[in-house]
Design an enzyme around this catalytic site. Structure first.
Site, mmCIF file in Angstrom:
data_model
loop_
_atom_site.group_PDB
_atom_site.id
_atom_site.type_symbol
_atom_site.label_atom_id
_atom_site.label_comp_id
_atom_site.label_asym_id
_atom_site.label_seq_id
_atom_site.Cartn_x
_atom_site.Cartn_y
_atom_site.Cartn_z
ATOM 1 N N CYS A 64 0.864 -1.336 -0.118
ATOM 2 C CA CYS A 64 0.038 -0.238 0.091
ATOM 3 C C CYS A 64 0.782 1.236 0.148
ATOM 4 C CB CYS A 64 -0.751 -0.101 1.092
ATOM 5 S SG CYS A 64 -1.517 1.336 1.669
ATOM 6 N N GLU A 65 0.699 2.024 -1.052
ATOM 7 C CA GLU A 65 1.568 3.358 -0.928
ATOM 8 C C GLU A 65 1.307 4.317 0.034
ATOM 9 O OE1 GLU A 65 0.832 4.728 -5.046
ATOM 10 O OE2 GLU A 65 -0.608 6.027 -4.469
ATOM 11 N N HIS A 66 0.275 4.127 0.725
ATOM 12 C CA HIS A 66 -0.260 5.136 1.570
ATOM 13 C C HIS A 66 0.575 4.775 3.078
ATOM 14 C CE1 HIS A 66 -3.767 5.427 -1.202
ATOM 15 N NE2 HIS A 66 -3.050 6.696 -1.347
ATOM 16 N N HIS A 67 0.682 3.540 3.183
ATOM 17 C CA HIS A 67 1.159 3.030 4.482
ATOM 18 C C HIS A 67 2.554 2.531 4.467
ATOM 19 C CE1 HIS A 67 -3.135 3.926 5.383
ATOM 20 N NE2 HIS A 67 -2.585 4.460 6.454
ATOM 21 N N GLN A 112 -5.134 -0.375 -4.840
ATOM 22 C CA GLN A 112 -5.421 -1.874 -5.607
ATOM 23 C C GLN A 112 -6.005 -1.432 -6.974
ATOM 24 O OE1 GLN A 112 -7.315 -4.479 -2.785
ATOM 25 N NE2 GLN A 112 -8.593 -5.102 -4.568
ATOM 26 N N HIS A 168 -5.819 -5.721 3.086
ATOM 27 C CA HIS A 168 -4.694 -4.447 3.216
ATOM 28 C C HIS A 168 -4.289 -4.312 4.744
ATOM 29 C CE1 HIS A 168 -5.599 -2.383 -0.630
ATOM 30 N NE2 HIS A 168 -6.228 -3.258 -0.800
ATOM 31 N N CYS A 206 -2.698 -2.554 6.292
ATOM 32 C CA CYS A 206 -2.979 -0.977 7.025
ATOM 33 C C CYS A 206 -4.494 -0.901 7.561
ATOM 34 C CB CYS A 206 -2.722 -0.086 6.003
ATOM 35 S SG CYS A 206 -3.648 -0.154 4.413
HETATM 36 ZN ZN ZN Z 1 -3.053 1.647 3.317
#
Ligand code: ZN
Length: 226
Positions: A114-117, A155, A183, A185
């Site tokens: 996941c590129e956010h976390h 995703q 995910h 996260c």
């Molecule tokens: Zn995430």
């Protein structure tokens, strides 16, 4: 998005809601000025800095090699799919036996991030196409999934990138991909919903038609005992 939130909070919301801003992975123009070894060196120093800031003793035997290990893993493995040189060569073949039905490659194991976390996304991809003049080796479909998964990802974007690449390689719009993934996260932090998974789908060409889509989804649900 809240109107009264600060810019930082707004970006935080985008991250936590897993909103993607672009179909292409957002790469900088100078993304590949450094070679792999140079990148590993820089990242190693930065990981060292993070661990020291957290208060860890990097002289400890167990932690000593962690910055190097993480840097190599980022560049060569889990984010290795950022480099266009690693894109699988998709050798295609002429459809000699004139197979004109759907081909489904299901349960392709998928590991992404996941590129956010920067936490793992683990799941299965199911890919299908209807051949025109060209067919592709079965393992190549797994390799294409793996290549785009090995990036910081969202995703939905991963799903679209897989379909677009197969459409290009096969010379047909008739390509579909469904991804069902957990995910970490979401599962291990934040809302801590251990049971939820996320399903995304991208349908091209004939797969936009109800009957073709239904046939594909029926194959995915087929339970075969081997
Ligand atoms: Zn995430």
């Amino acid at each position: 998005m809240k109107l009264d939130s600060t810019l930082e909070e707004q970006y935080e919301d985008v991250g936590n809601d897993h909103v993607s801003s672009s179909v292409d992975t957002p790469l900088r123009k100078d993304a590949f000025l450094l070679n792999d070894d140079e990148k590993i060196n820089v990242i190693q120093k930065n990981v060292t800095e993070i661990l020291l800031t957290l208060g860890l003793d990097l002289d400890d035997d167990s932690l000593k090699e962690t910055p190097k290990r993480v840097a190599k893993m980022f560049v060569k493995e889990i984010f290795g799919g950022l480099h266009p040189n690693r894109k699988p060569k998709s050798s295609t073949f002429e459809n000699k036996y004139k197979y004109g039905e759907m081909l489904v490659e299901k349960n392709i194991t998928l590991y992404s991030t996941c590129e956010h976390h920067l936490l793992p996304i683990v799941g299965k991809a199911h890919v299908a196409y209807i051949s025109k003049r060209t067919v592709i080796g079965l393992s190549k479909m797994n390799r294409i999934v793996d290549y785009y998964a090995k990036r910081p990802q969202v995703q939905e974007r991963l799903n679209i990138q897989i379909v677009k690449e197969l459409q290009k390689v096969l010379g047909t719009d008739d390509v579909a991909c469904v991804i069902d993934a957990k995910h970490l996260c979401v599962n291990s932090r934040g809302i801590r919903d251990i049971d939820s998974s996320t399903v995304t789908a991208e349908y091209g060409g004939k797969f936009k038609e109800e009957t073709t889509r239904r046939e594909f989804l029926d194959y995915i649900n087929l339970e075969t005992n081997f």
